[in-house]
Structures are given as C-alpha cells and as structure tokens.
Design a protein around this motif. Structure first.
Motif, PDB file in Angstrom:
ATOM      1  N   LEU A 610     -17.654  26.009  48.574  1.00  0.00           N
ATOM      2  CA  LEU A 610     -18.069  26.729  47.378  1.00  0.00           C
ATOM      3  C   LEU A 610     -17.078  27.869  47.191  1.00  0.00           C
ATOM      4  O   LEU A 610     -16.907  28.707  48.079  1.00  0.00           O
ATOM      5  CB  LEU A 610     -19.495  27.287  47.542  1.00  0.00           C
ATOM      6  CG  LEU A 610     -20.006  28.184  46.414  1.00  0.00           C
ATOM      7  CD1 LEU A 610     -20.061  27.424  45.088  1.00  0.00           C
ATOM      8  CD2 LEU A 610     -21.386  28.743  46.754  1.00  0.00           C
ATOM      9  N   ILE A 620     -18.354  23.921  43.316  1.00  0.00           N
ATOM     10  CA  ILE A 620     -18.155  23.206  44.586  1.00  0.00           C
ATOM     11  C   ILE A 620     -16.918  22.331  44.455  1.00  0.00           C
ATOM     12  O   ILE A 620     -16.724  21.657  43.433  1.00  0.00           O
ATOM     13  CB  ILE A 620     -19.384  22.342  44.926  1.00  0.00           C
ATOM     14  CG1 ILE A 620     -20.634  23.228  45.066  1.00  0.00           C
ATOM     15  CG2 ILE A 620     -19.147  21.537  46.200  1.00  0.00           C
ATOM     16  CD1 ILE A 620     -21.916  22.428  45.167  1.00  0.00           C
ATOM     17  N   THR A 649     -16.701  29.514  50.920  1.00  0.00           N
ATOM     18  CA  THR A 649     -17.578  29.251  52.052  1.00  0.00           C
ATOM     19  C   THR A 649     -17.801  27.763  52.199  1.00  0.00           C
ATOM     20  O   THR A 649     -17.709  27.001  51.221  1.00  0.00           O
ATOM     21  CB  THR A 649     -18.929  29.974  51.887  1.00  0.00           C
ATOM     22  OG1 THR A 649     -19.688  29.828  53.088  1.00  0.00           O
ATOM     23  CG2 THR A 649     -19.723  29.411  50.725  1.00  0.00           C
ATOM     24  N   ILE A 651     -19.949  24.440  52.654  1.00  0.00           N
ATOM     25  CA  ILE A 651     -21.282  23.965  52.266  1.00  0.00           C
ATOM     26  C   ILE A 651     -22.006  23.477  53.526  1.00  0.00           C
ATOM     27  O   ILE A 651     -21.612  22.487  54.140  1.00  0.00           O
ATOM     28  CB  ILE A 651     -21.199  22.834  51.219  1.00  0.00           C
ATOM     29  CG1 ILE A 651     -20.454  23.307  49.964  1.00  0.00           C
ATOM     30  CG2 ILE A 651     -22.586  22.325  50.869  1.00  0.00           C
ATOM     31  CD1 ILE A 651     -21.148  24.397  49.215  1.00  0.00           C
ATOM     32  N   ASP A 654     -28.688  23.709  51.507  1.00  0.00           N
ATOM     33  CA  ASP A 654     -29.097  23.422  50.133  1.00  0.00           C
ATOM     34  C   ASP A 654     -29.369  24.689  49.329  1.00  0.00           C
ATOM     35  O   ASP A 654     -29.855  24.629  48.211  1.00  0.00           O
ATOM     36  CB  ASP A 654     -30.344  22.527  50.127  1.00  0.00           C
ATOM     37  CG  ASP A 654     -31.475  23.120  50.966  1.00  0.00           C
ATOM     38  OD1 ASP A 654     -31.307  24.246  51.473  1.00  0.00           O
ATOM     39  OD2 ASP A 654     -32.512  22.442  51.103  1.00  0.00           O
ATOM     40  N   GLN A 655     -29.083  25.875  49.933  1.00  0.00           N
ATOM     41  CA  GLN A 655     -29.311  27.138  49.245  1.00  0.00           C
ATOM     42  C   GLN A 655     -28.015  27.946  49.189  1.00  0.00           C
ATOM     43  O   GLN A 655     -27.190  27.881  50.102  1.00  0.00           O
ATOM     44  CB  GLN A 655     -30.383  27.962  49.971  1.00  0.00           C
ATOM     45  CG  GLN A 655     -31.746  27.280  50.072  1.00  0.00           C
ATOM     46  CD  GLN A 655     -32.402  27.105  48.721  1.00  0.00           C
ATOM     47  OE1 GLN A 655     -32.484  28.061  47.940  1.00  0.00           O
ATOM     48  NE2 GLN A 655     -32.882  25.903  48.434  1.00  0.00           N
ATOM     49  N   VAL A 656     -27.848  28.711  48.094  1.00  0.00           N
ATOM     50  CA  VAL A 656     -26.678  29.564  47.923  1.00  0.00           C
ATOM     51  C   VAL A 656     -27.135  31.019  47.944  1.00  0.00           C
ATOM     52  O   VAL A 656     -28.124  31.376  47.287  1.00  0.00           O
ATOM     53  CB  VAL A 656     -25.957  29.269  46.591  1.00  0.00           C
ATOM     54  CG1 VAL A 656     -24.768  30.218  46.407  1.00  0.00           C
ATOM     55  CG2 VAL A 656     -25.514  27.826  46.533  1.00  0.00           C
ATOM     56  N   LEU A 670     -28.613  25.086  45.676  1.00  0.00           N
ATOM     57  CA  LEU A 670     -27.229  24.648  45.569  1.00  0.00           C
ATOM     58  C   LEU A 670     -27.032  23.630  44.444  1.00  0.00           C
ATOM     59  O   LEU A 670     -25.957  23.555  43.839  1.00  0.00           O
ATOM     60  CB  LEU A 670     -26.788  24.034  46.906  1.00  0.00           C
ATOM     61  CG  LEU A 670     -25.351  23.508  46.989  1.00  0.00           C
ATOM     62  CD1 LEU A 670     -24.356  24.658  46.859  1.00  0.00           C
ATOM     63  CD2 LEU A 670     -25.115  22.747  48.301  1.00  0.00           C
ATOM     64  N   THR A 697     -23.784  29.593  52.104  1.00  0.00           N
ATOM     65  CA  THR A 697     -24.816  28.573  51.906  1.00  0.00           C
ATOM     66  C   THR A 697     -25.589  28.408  53.212  1.00  0.00           C
ATOM     67  O   THR A 697     -25.041  28.678  54.299  1.00  0.00           O
ATOM     68  CB  THR A 697     -24.201  27.221  51.492  1.00  0.00           C
ATOM     69  OG1 THR A 697     -23.360  26.745  52.541  1.00  0.00           O
ATOM     70  CG2 THR A 697     -23.381  27.351  50.210  1.00  0.00           C
ATOM     71  N   ARG A 728     -29.569  30.452  39.243  1.00  0.00           N
ATOM     72  CA  ARG A 728     -28.164  30.800  39.063  1.00  0.00           C
ATOM     73  C   ARG A 728     -27.986  31.704  37.843  1.00  0.00           C
ATOM     74  O   ARG A 728     -28.639  31.501  36.823  1.00  0.00           O
ATOM     75  CB  ARG A 728     -27.342  29.509  38.888  1.00  0.00           C
ATOM     76  CG  ARG A 728     -25.863  29.744  38.667  1.00  0.00           C
ATOM     77  CD  ARG A 728     -25.112  28.432  38.543  1.00  0.00           C
ATOM     78  NE  ARG A 728     -25.576  27.616  37.426  1.00  0.00           N
ATOM     79  CZ  ARG A 728     -25.213  27.829  36.157  1.00  0.00           C
ATOM     80  NH1 ARG A 728     -24.456  28.853  35.839  1.00  0.00           N
ATOM     81  NH2 ARG A 728     -25.644  27.021  35.209  1.00  0.00           N
TER      82      ARG A 728
END
Length: 750
Positions: A610, A620, A649, A651, A654-656, A670, A697, A728
């Motif tokens: 990311l 991504i 970063t 990956i 499933d979270q940012v 994500l 992430t 987002r």
C-alpha cells in the motif's frame, strides 16, 4: 611588396543580422544533407551517391554479363560527371554495394579484394574490378525509355536520373543507414520474395495495414543470418509506426566431443558486427575473469564463420554459457528500425511497412505508364515512317526520278505524294539495298505487328486495373528470380525466443553470499558482509545516520521507493562493500535532485504494497509491478508537486490504519482501496491542515500492533479500536494514549 586590401564602398555593404545569416546557411546545409546525402528515396531505396554509381556503370555498359572494368575507371567517371566529392567516399559506397555480408542483395559484382566480415578494408580501387548484378539491372530497367525524370548534373553539361525505375524492392530488401541533420534513418534488410508477396497482396487490398502484411513479411532478413528474438507484438509495433528495433543473436550449436565434453560453435553472427573485434572483445572479458563459464575461444573460420567456444567445465549448461555471452558481447546486437525516407523524393517522413511498399508500387505503376507511352510514341513514329516507305515502293520509279532531277527533292516529294516531313526524310535516307522486292512484304508485316502492339498499349494506358495487373506480373517475375528456392533468395534469418534464465544466470555469475544493505539519511548506500543484526557499531559521516537496513544476498535485487513515486532497482552485487561510508545511491539510479528515498527493501516477489502520498492519496500495487529495468526507475505513483510519496507498507491483513501529521488516526477496511499498477490513487484520509504521516495494515482478528517511543510493542484489539473505525477519506480522531509523537507506527517492510 605587400598587397594593399581595398575595402568595399558603403553602397556595396549589406547589413544582415548574424542570427538570420546563420539560420539561412544552416538550413541550406541541413536540407542539402537530408535531400542529397543521408536519406534514401522511398521509390528506389537509393541515396544519390549509390544512384550515381549505378547510372555511371550503366553508361559504361557494365551489365551482369559484360567484362568488368577497373573500379578506378568507375569512380573517376562518377566523380567527374555526377558526384563532385572525394574519390574515397565514392569507392567506399561502391565497396559496400559489393559486399555480400553488408548488402542482402549486392548491386555490384566485385572482382578482387572487397574486404571481409573481419573488418579488413578493401584493396585500393586500382586493384579491383566491378560490374553490375542482376539486381542493379532491374533497378535500371527502362532508364532509356523515359521511365523517370532527369535533371542537370552539377556542372550542367550532362544529365542524371532523379530516381531509378526500380523494378526491385530495394528500399526494404537492402535497407539503408544514414545520419542527417536533426534526423536519421536505419532500415534493416528484408527478404525480396516476401516483399514481393506482400506487394502483390497490397495490389489486391490497397487499404491493407502494416500489421496484416506481417503474414508475408515476418521480419528482417540479414545477409549474415542470425536469430531475431523479439516478440511478434514488438515487431508488429515497429513495422506499424516505422520506429523500433530488433534484437538479433548469433546462431550457435553444441558439438559433442566425447566422454561428456562438448564445445559450442557459432556459425552466424549479427549483421554489421566485425568478427575479429567480436572475438577480441570476448578474449578481453575472458582475461578480465568476467566470463566464469567460458574456458577458451578461438576462430576457425574460413570462407564461412566458425567461432569455437569451450566451456570452463563439462558440467556447464550451454544455454547459460551463451546467455552470459549474449549479455556482455556483440553476439547479441540491437538493430534499430527508423524508416525515415524521402517520400516522392521530396518530403522526409517516417513511414510504416505498408506505406513503404505502397510508395514502391505507385512508382512502378508510374514507370509502367511512362515506358508504355514512350513505346507508343516510338510505334507511332515507326508507323509513320513505314507508311512513307510503302508509298515509295508503290511509286518507286517516280520517286527515283524526282530525286534525280530535282535540286530540292524533299518539298516535291511531300507535295506529290502528300507526305509528312518525317516520311520524306525517311525516303531520302533509305539505302539502295532496301529497294529489293522482299522489303515491301517485311514492311507490311512489321506494320501489322506494330498496329497490334499499339492497340494493346492504348488499352493498357486507358485502364488502371490493366496497369496494376501488368505491375503484378512484373513483381511475380522478380519473385521467381529471387524466390526461396534460389541460393540468394532463401531466408537466412530465423526467429526465436529468449529463455528466461535470468535468475539462474545471476546465481551462477554472482557467488551467493549473505549481506546487509545499509542506507543512510543522506542517501549513502553500502552492503555489509553477512547478516548484521546489531548496527550500533556501523560508522556514518559526521552529519549522517542510519535510515534503512535489511538483510539480503549478493544475488538479490534491492528496491528503493522514492518521493517522486518511482521505484528503482539495484543489484545487491553492484553495491559497494562495508568498508568506508559507501557511495551515494544517485550513482546507481537517476534520482531527481529534489526526490528522496522513502523506503528500501529486498525484492521477494508475489507480495503487495500500500503506497501513499503526503496529500493522503494511495492505492495497492503488486510487488512484481515495482521492479524497474533501467536507471530511470519505474513510475508507479503519479505525483504532482507539491505532493510527494511519503509512505509504503506491506499488505498483511484486511484493515488499513492511517495517521496524519495532525495526530488524527483512521482505520477502515482494506477492500475500500483499489489495486492498480500505476496511478494517483484514491483519498485515504481527509485533512484540514497537515499531511499524511504513516500507514500500516493489520488483520482485524489480531488487532493493531505499534511501537511506542521507547520501542515497546503495543497491541490494540479490534474492540478497543471501535472509536477509530470508519470509512476511507474520513478525518479520524486522536490516537490511543501512549502513541508516539513522531506519528509513526514503527513498522518496516523488512
């Protein structure tokens, strides 16, 4: 006594601006170079010097079956009558036209030493002889039948052709090389039979595109053979645009020597490569120990190329050995394609394959029409003369009486028999031996044959389809003469694919050893021997400190992500050693002056990153799309100043998590971030003031891991993060208690 210089009077002086004078003179020079020296004509594929050589040889009657003449005689005539330049320049052009390793279809048949593929020069022109080949004869066919326009030569005492009739597709068959002012041309040779097939298809399908013609012309056909290893897509693109290039490799084979030993024999080398220089260069690399797989090389060539390469050991893979040679020697060469030619003899333009063949076909039709009209005019004149002869035979006694008794018989003959000037002159110029009885029958037979031919020519000139049908017949004759079953017409260059052995080759050529790559704040890079975990003892310059460090191997590729949104790749084996402070990373990559390194890591492949900019945009990108092939790097994130790439970063969930310089933390799924190979990205976090500081992430089930200012690990569970979860492009809120004031999560790619 010194001569006194008398200055001109004021009325003889004209004031001209220096800029205007220079522009005018340089433009004149540029146009002269483009039109009369460097670029070939699209119709006959010749530059002026080559055209003048062939026309000069035609005047000397040096046809394919004639006795050759001294090259000095040819050069002297061409220089004196048509080409007022240096004799050596003319002779060099003549020599190249005779070399079967330079020209795919030589235009000159040379006797004597005309050089060789080793790069040895030809003998002086007083020792060699030359005549034209069948190809040159085809180019000149019809030159005396008003097939082309002529222009005065340089001194105005004679004339030279503007272009040759060109019954052979010479532009593409023999190619051309030249450098003009502000432009250049580079056209590789092709197979004449294939060009004829493509031209015949183009006659039936005038709107056919270059890509369609690749069915008949798959690629170049070099006089020295070799293997073209470009993809079909790349070849199609080159022929469509008229710009591109071809990678050509030497042809080689493995010869078994018994008991598991072998040697590699190279039988064809790339076009325009001097064999002696090639072997000399490989020998130099061998002495410098830059070819660890090669044991020895020797030249066993006679009239044919035979270069023998022995492996270091019998266990060396021959494919890997040759790949190592292709990388560092001219056994692999790149031949550029830049079809910059003079269209209609006047306009320099880059054209594609279809347009190049169309220019030749249109010229051939124009030549056919002009030659047909010339022949028709000759027939009309001959029929007029024959008509006068018949009148004379029918009134022979009266004609003789007029000629014997009249002081001026011509006007009397015209008045008596209603003759034309041409007929009267023909009768008066008739020889006595032509008055035999059989002559009348021959005249009537010739008259009938000419009238039949005139009818056909008029029909041809009145019908464009008939003209194209005739042109197609001429092209078929050329194809038959230079077909694939003939020694000269057989294709010599084949097509192949490059085997992907890059990784294997890297491992063989570079001894695999562990290293630790260290990058400083000032952008100095080095590779410490071994995997060093404690970097406290690593010294830096007085005003510098550690920024990045990661373990790798000498065979690894090191990836650098910069603030300009580009990824750069450097082979670890090329990095300086651990002694000293290393070297600036800018010595290895073309990093713009204002750009800085954001991250550095070892390429592993298969991962996803990311990436984010200071303005809070990101997306991504697969790791495989981040590998650069050149020093200029690979643009992945489109950045517009004053924005800059600031974070990347791995990956891992499933979270940012995004945090800004305003200490606002935001967490969102994500799947709200798109995956792209290149772009500006989407808004990750919204800011009223400040910019993005860091991203990471994490898996929702494990919670968010971050490091405080003391380096302690902290884990915040998903339940505890409820207040920071959102979507987002939200603004977020202040981070948990104890989060470092640096606004960094403290995680690296590794």
């Amino acid at each position: 006594m010194a001569t006194r210089v008398i200055p001109p009077s004021d009325k003889d002086i004209q004031e001209i601006g220096l800029r205007d004078a220079l522009e005018e003179r340089y433009l004149a020079y540029a146009l002269s170079t483009i039109m009369h020296r460097a670029l070939p004509d699209a119709r006959d594929g010749l530059k002026p010097v080559h055209r003048r050589i062939l026309y000069g040889m035609n005047l000397l009657r040096l046809d394919p079956g004639s006795t050759p003449k001294k090259s000095a005689k040819i050069v002297g005539d061409v220089m004196g009558n048509f080409h007022p330049h240096g004799d050596q320049a003319i002779y060099d052009a003549l020599v190249r036209l005779a070399q079967d390793f330079s020209s795919r279809y030589p235009l000159i048949d040379g006797q004597g030493n005309f050089g060789n593929i080793d790069g040895d020069n030809a003998a002086a022109y007083r020792y060699t002889e030359a005549r034209m080949t069948e190809v040159a004869r085809l180019l000149l066919e019809g030159i005396n039948e008003n097939a082309v326009d002529f222009r005065p030569n340089y001194d105005g005492l004679s004339e030279e052709p503007v272009v040759l009739p060109g019954a052979f597709p010479n532009l593409l068959a023999n190619g051309s090389q030249g450098i003009a002012v502000g432009m250049a041309t580079s056209i590789p040779p092709h197979n004449a039979a294939e060009l004829c097939d493509a031209a015949l298809f183009l006659i039936d399908n005038p709107n056919a595109r270059s890509k369609t013609l690749l069915k008949y012309v798959p690629g170049p056909d070099f006089p020295t053979g070799g293997i073209v290893v470009d993809s079909r897509e790349a070849i199609a693109e080159a022929y469509t645009t008229g710009r591109g290039g071809f990678r050509i490799r030497a042809r080689w084979a493995k010869e078994d020597g018994g008991r598991g030993s072998y040697q590699i024999v190279v039988t064809e080398i790339p076009w325009l490569v001097q064999k002696s220089r090639l072997i000399e260069r490989i020998a130099e690399l061998l002495n410098e120990r830059k070819l660890p797989l090669v044991g020895d090389i020797r030249d066993e060539s006679t009239s044919d190329v035979r270069i023998v390469i022995e492996p270091k050991t019998r266990t060396v893979d021959p494919v890997l050995l040759m790949e190592s040679l292709f990388k560092v020697s001219e056994l692999e060469s790149r031949i550029p394609l830049n079809m910059n030619v003079l269209v209609k003899g006047r306009i320099p333009r880059v054209i594609g394959l279809a347009e190049a063949l169309r220019e030749w076909l249109d010229h051939r039709r124009d030549v056919l029409v002009r030659r047909s009209q010339f022949r028709l005019d000759a027939i009309e004149h001959r029929l007029e003369v024959l008509g006068g002869y018949l009148i004379a035979y029918l009134n022979l006694d009266k004609v003789i009486k007029i000629i014997r008794t009249e002081d001026e018989p011509k006007p009397v003959l015209i008045k008596t028999f209603t003759l034309t000037e041409v007929q009267a002159d023909a009768i008066l110029n008739m020889r006595l031996r032509n008055l035999r009885k059989l002559e009348e029958m021959e005249i009537r037979g010739e008259d009938k044959a000419l009238r039949d031919e005139r009818k056909k020519l008029k029909s041809l000139l009145a019908s464009e389809p008939e003209q194209w049908k005739t042109v197609a017949g001429e092209i078929r004759n050329v194809r038959e003469t230079f077909g694939p079953k003939t020694a000269l017409g057989k294709r010599r260059t084949s097509f192949g694919q490059v085997q992907d052995v890059e990784q294997e080759l890297a491992e063989i050529l570079v001894e695999r050893e562990p290293v630790t790559v260290v990058v400083s704040e000032k952008g100095w890079v080095r590779a410490l021997r071994g995997h060093v975990t404690d970097l406290s003892g690593v010294a830096f310059k007085s005003d510098d400190s550690l920024q990045f460090a990661f373990p790798a191997e000498t065979t690894s590729k090191c990836v650098f992500f910069a603030s300009n949104g580009k990824f750069y790749t450097i082979d670890a084996s090329k990095l300086p050693g651990g002694r000293g402070h290393g070297e600036p990373v800018r010595l290895f990559i073309d990093l713009e002056g204002e750009a800085s390194i954001v991250a550095a890591f070892k390429f592993q492949g298969g991962r996803k990153f990311l990436v984010a900019s200071a303005e809070g945009k990101g997306f991504i990108v697969p790791e495989d799309e981040c590998l650069a092939n050149t020093r200029k790097g690979k643009q992945v994130m489109n950045i517009k100043a004053p924005d800059a790439a600031v974070a990347i970063t791995l990956i891992e969930g499933d979270q940012v998590a995004v945090i800004g310089e305003n200490r606002k933390l935001l967490i969102f799924p994500l799947d709200q971030v798109p995956e792209m190979t290149r772009g500006a990205g989407v808004r990750l976090q919204r800011y009223k003031d400040g910019k993005l500081s860091d991203i990471m992430t994490f898996p929702a089930k494990d919670g968010m891991t971050w490091f405080d200012s003391a380096g302690r690990t902290n884990v915040t569970t998903t339940k505890e993060l409820a207040d920071w979860r959102g979507n987002r492009s939200d603004a977020g809120r202040l981070p948990p208690k104890g989060f470092p004031r640096s606004n960094k999560f403290g995680k690296s790619i590794g």
